[in-house]
Structures are given as C-alpha cells and as structure tokens.
Design an enzyme around this catalytic site. Sequence first.
Site, PDB file in Angstrom:
ATOM      1  N   TYR A 136       6.670  -3.534  -8.755  1.00  0.00           N
ATOM      2  CA  TYR A 136       7.775  -2.903  -8.019  1.00  0.00           C
ATOM      3  C   TYR A 136       9.049  -3.695  -8.224  1.00  0.00           C
ATOM      4  O   TYR A 136       9.019  -4.921  -8.394  1.00  0.00           O
ATOM      5  CB  TYR A 136       7.484  -2.900  -6.511  1.00  0.00           C
ATOM      6  CG  TYR A 136       6.481  -1.878  -6.052  1.00  0.00           C
ATOM      7  CD1 TYR A 136       6.888  -0.619  -5.633  1.00  0.00           C
ATOM      8  CD2 TYR A 136       5.127  -2.185  -6.018  1.00  0.00           C
ATOM      9  CE1 TYR A 136       5.965   0.320  -5.186  1.00  0.00           C
ATOM     10  CE2 TYR A 136       4.195  -1.253  -5.579  1.00  0.00           C
ATOM     11  CZ  TYR A 136       4.614  -0.002  -5.164  1.00  0.00           C
ATOM     12  OH  TYR A 136       3.711   0.917  -4.730  1.00  0.00           O
ATOM     13  N   TYR A 175      -2.126  -2.307  -8.988  1.00  0.00           N
ATOM     14  CA  TYR A 175      -1.587  -3.662  -8.828  1.00  0.00           C
ATOM     15  C   TYR A 175      -2.421  -4.468  -7.840  1.00  0.00           C
ATOM     16  O   TYR A 175      -3.050  -3.914  -6.947  1.00  0.00           O
ATOM     17  CB  TYR A 175      -0.116  -3.625  -8.420  1.00  0.00           C
ATOM     18  CG  TYR A 175       0.220  -2.922  -7.114  1.00  0.00           C
ATOM     19  CD1 TYR A 175       0.125  -3.572  -5.889  1.00  0.00           C
ATOM     20  CD2 TYR A 175       0.666  -1.593  -7.125  1.00  0.00           C
ATOM     21  CE1 TYR A 175       0.458  -2.920  -4.709  1.00  0.00           C
ATOM     22  CE2 TYR A 175       0.994  -0.938  -5.944  1.00  0.00           C
ATOM     23  CZ  TYR A 175       0.887  -1.603  -4.739  1.00  0.00           C
ATOM     24  OH  TYR A 175       1.217  -0.961  -3.571  1.00  0.00           O
ATOM     25  N   ARG A 185      -4.925  -2.296  -5.661  1.00  0.00           N
ATOM     26  CA  ARG A 185      -4.628  -0.942  -5.196  1.00  0.00           C
ATOM     27  C   ARG A 185      -4.815   0.056  -6.331  1.00  0.00           C
ATOM     28  O   ARG A 185      -4.351  -0.180  -7.441  1.00  0.00           O
ATOM     29  CB  ARG A 185      -3.157  -0.819  -4.728  1.00  0.00           C
ATOM     30  CG  ARG A 185      -2.721  -1.610  -3.517  1.00  0.00           C
ATOM     31  CD  ARG A 185      -3.379  -1.218  -2.206  1.00  0.00           C
ATOM     32  NE  ARG A 185      -3.801   0.165  -2.026  1.00  0.00           N
ATOM     33  CZ  ARG A 185      -3.009   1.193  -1.688  1.00  0.00           C
ATOM     34  NH1 ARG A 185      -1.721   1.005  -1.489  1.00  0.00           N
ATOM     35  NH2 ARG A 185      -3.494   2.409  -1.523  1.00  0.00           N
ATOM     36  N   HIS A 188      -0.714   4.692  -7.398  1.00  0.00           N
ATOM     37  CA  HIS A 188      -0.260   5.664  -6.399  1.00  0.00           C
ATOM     38  C   HIS A 188       1.254   5.801  -6.425  1.00  0.00           C
ATOM     39  O   HIS A 188       1.969   4.907  -6.879  1.00  0.00           O
ATOM     40  CB  HIS A 188      -0.718   5.252  -4.988  1.00  0.00           C
ATOM     41  CG  HIS A 188      -0.212   3.905  -4.585  1.00  0.00           C
ATOM     42  ND1 HIS A 188      -0.885   2.749  -4.876  1.00  0.00           N
ATOM     43  CD2 HIS A 188       0.927   3.517  -3.956  1.00  0.00           C
ATOM     44  CE1 HIS A 188      -0.201   1.708  -4.441  1.00  0.00           C
ATOM     45  NE2 HIS A 188       0.924   2.147  -3.872  1.00  0.00           N
ATOM     46  N   HIS A 190       4.257   6.583  -3.557  1.00  0.00           N
ATOM     47  CA  HIS A 190       4.556   6.742  -2.131  1.00  0.00           C
ATOM     48  C   HIS A 190       5.431   7.985  -1.941  1.00  0.00           C
ATOM     49  O   HIS A 190       6.414   8.152  -2.662  1.00  0.00           O
ATOM     50  CB  HIS A 190       5.307   5.519  -1.599  1.00  0.00           C
ATOM     51  CG  HIS A 190       4.501   4.252  -1.655  1.00  0.00           C
ATOM     52  ND1 HIS A 190       3.748   3.807  -0.599  1.00  0.00           N
ATOM     53  CD2 HIS A 190       4.325   3.345  -2.642  1.00  0.00           C
ATOM     54  CE1 HIS A 190       3.152   2.670  -0.925  1.00  0.00           C
ATOM     55  NE2 HIS A 190       3.477   2.365  -2.172  1.00  0.00           N
TER      56      HIS A 190
END
Lengths: 270, 184
Positions: A136, A175, A185, A188, A190
């Site tokens: 991110y 990640y 995780r 995905h 969000h």
Amino acid sequence: MTETDELAQNAPAADSDSALSTQADISGEIAGTSADYERAGRDETQPRLDYAPYRSSLLRHPTKDLHHADPETIELFAPVFGHRDVGAPESDLTIHHTGEPVGERIVVTGRVLDGDGRPVRHQLVEIWQANAAGRYIHKRDQHPAPIDPNFTGVGRTLTDGDGHYTFSTIKPGPYPWKNHYNAWRPAHIHFSLFGTEFTQRMITQMYFPGDPLFALDPIYQAIVDPKARERLVATYDHDVTQHEWATGYHWDIVLTGTHRTPMEEEEVQA
Amino acid sequence: MTLPPTPGQTIGPFYGYALPYPGDSELVPVSDPDAIRLHGTVYDGAGNPVPDALLEIWQADRDGTVARAEGSLERDGWTFTGWGRAAVDGNGHYSFTTVLPGATEPGAAPFFAMTVFARGLLNRLFTRAYPPLDEAALAQDALLQSLPEDRRRTLVATADEQGYRFDVRLQGDDETVFLQFPGA
Ligand SMILES: [Fe+2]
C-alpha cells in the site's frame, strides 16, 4: 510504533503473547468457532465483532448487545454525491501517473442494490487497495515489497441510473500482516458504500475466486457463515474481460434493507 | 424480494491515504458565525486511545432541514451537505467543524448520526451524539428513554469551550451505546 508493539501493549494479559500465535493456533480457533456455529443452526449474515482469531478485535468490539433503534428522520436519508464530487477518470486507477502500473490489468464491475433488490442510483463508491506486489501507499505499510511509482491504488465512482459501477485497476497481491506468525491476507480490494439511507452505510472487502488464503484468514473467517463469506468473492466473467486488454470480474453488493415508508419515498422523489 | 446483505469487513489499517480528503471534517468553514466543534477521543477496552479509527457524521442543517445537496467531497464553503468524515489523529482524537443540527420535527431532540470504523473493528458501528441543549426534548426522545441512565449518558455530548465533546468507547464499563437498525 509497529502493529506488533501495539498488540503486545493493548492485549489483555492472557493474550499478551498473541503476536506469537502460529497459523495452526489461529486455524484451530477458526475451526472451533465454525463447529459451534454449525451446531447452533442460526443464520448469520455479518461478521462477528467479537472474533478472537483477529487479535486486534479483542479490545475493540462492543461487549454489550447492539441497542435496537428505529431509524428517525435524518437516519432515513443518506448524503448526496454528484459529479462535483467525483470526476470520471477517478474510476480508472491505472491512468494517474506517467507510465503503466505493473501487474494484471483488471476490470471490476457490478451493481449496488438495496435489500429489496432495487438499484442504488447515482451513489458514491470508493475503493482502495495494495499494488500487484501487495504494498500500500501508506506510511505504516512496512512490507518490503516494491512501491509502484505508477500506481496509487485509490478510486471513486458514482453508480449509474441502474446501480452499476465499474473500476479499471490492477489485481492486488496478497500481503503479510502481524496478527500471528506468518499471517497473510488474501488479495482484496476495500470498498466503501453508501445507500439511500444512513442505516445502509458500509465498508467491506472484495476477494478473488479460489484464493488459497481464505481458510487461513481470520478477517475473512470472522464471517462465520460460509454462504455469507462467499458473498464477498467476485466471479471471473469473460463477458467483462476485454480483448487484449484486461481480465474481468463481476461483483454485486447488496446493502441492508431500507426503512422509509412509501410517503417518505415520494417526498424524496419530489 | 429480499436479498441477503453483503457482509461488512474491517476498514483495516491502510485507509489513511484513501478516505480522508481536504475539508472532509469541515461541514462549514471555521469562520461561519454558527460554527461549533464536535470532537472527542475514541478509546478501546483498556482505556487506550485508538489511533486508527475513522468517524463520519450525518446531520440536519441548523433549521432542521435534511440536506440534499452534493459537494461533500469538493466543498465550496457555501453549500451545507450535512455529511463529514474525520480520521482520528495519533492520540485517537477527532474533530468536526459544523453547526448544531435543528429539530427535524417540532419537539424532536436533534442529534448527529455517527458511523464508527476502525482497524480491529470487524464491521462499522452506528451511534448518535445528542447535543446537551434541549432538556425537554431529550427527556422525550424515544431512544434515550429506552436506555438506563448510565447507558443514556454515553449518547449525550458535553459542552466545552469550543463546542461539544463526544468520546466513543468501543468497549468497557462506559461503552458507548451502538445501534442496530431493523433489518440490518
Ligand atoms: Fe487491505
């Protein structure tokens, strides 16, 4: 302060070593809760708020029951967003830098519906995600995967008159995180959604079909009902896939029901 | 036809570069003669501030009308949209600049409708922040009436020098009352 430090500091004494849990510990807790749920035979549609395998939830879930309330005036309406708020290019996450982002270019499309199956029209949808390497653009993301100078990972759009939304983006990577040792995780995106009423506001995550990390992930598994969990998984759709350009995924979102009476409905239309 | 709802998920830790935007928490400019501050701290069950929560408010205008104007994401300083968003700072503190909502019906107790998101919180929570102004209206309010005194207190903001203070406690003895709407 890293997330691990914070967990160690905030967790109750009995869980002070929670950051050292293994995947086997977490998977065992997940399996125990699933078995209890199957035995109870009730239908749950939302995640548990009290879900210990997700360690950060320990001190952040209400311990008292949610209080039943009938929505009143302001809660029967939602904020209005329009073209002053959102520009068309914001739905394409691949065009905001000088070069092409790295990774699999994808199109994600679907409809936003209310609990009665009616389209949520001209309403705001916001997304954010990691890049193809699972990183991110966020100062607290310490995962040593490369930042992509051509990808920020933030998008917005308005649904059309039939509730449809479409984003062009890059498939995010999985990640690691600090919930337990070797925690990862599933990939995905969000999603942040508004309905026609305040009561419908929600934030969730969209997943990709067949992810091998589903069974291991305490955030996904906090939705203890398997059918409910699957509602967060997009479908690969070859009709959305674009020739020599991008693969396509379809994902519809259903908000909770509405409460306005027909008379109040007319006032909104007027 | 009733469709099963799509489940919520936690906002996670990385919304900070995505959801906040310039002017998000300023429903009116600080220079507005009616401007007040609605602020407070989000706490976890150990009484520690939560440094990664995001709050949103949705409210009536000062005269009690429900805003139907766009422009919350691109504020022009003149249009009241009724909606705002505030990420907490490193001390778990949030702050909105807004106006006091008016009563939407004669005698009704005005409130700020609030949504709470946080890392570690698996689904959003809804609550209400009532300004502590119209005692008669507060005493008549259906939601407040349905709560015992120690729980009722958690929904009523406290006046301070700049406006109103409303802390959110996710867990514990003074846990904020969070709402479940029918069909949700
Ligand atoms: Fe994420």
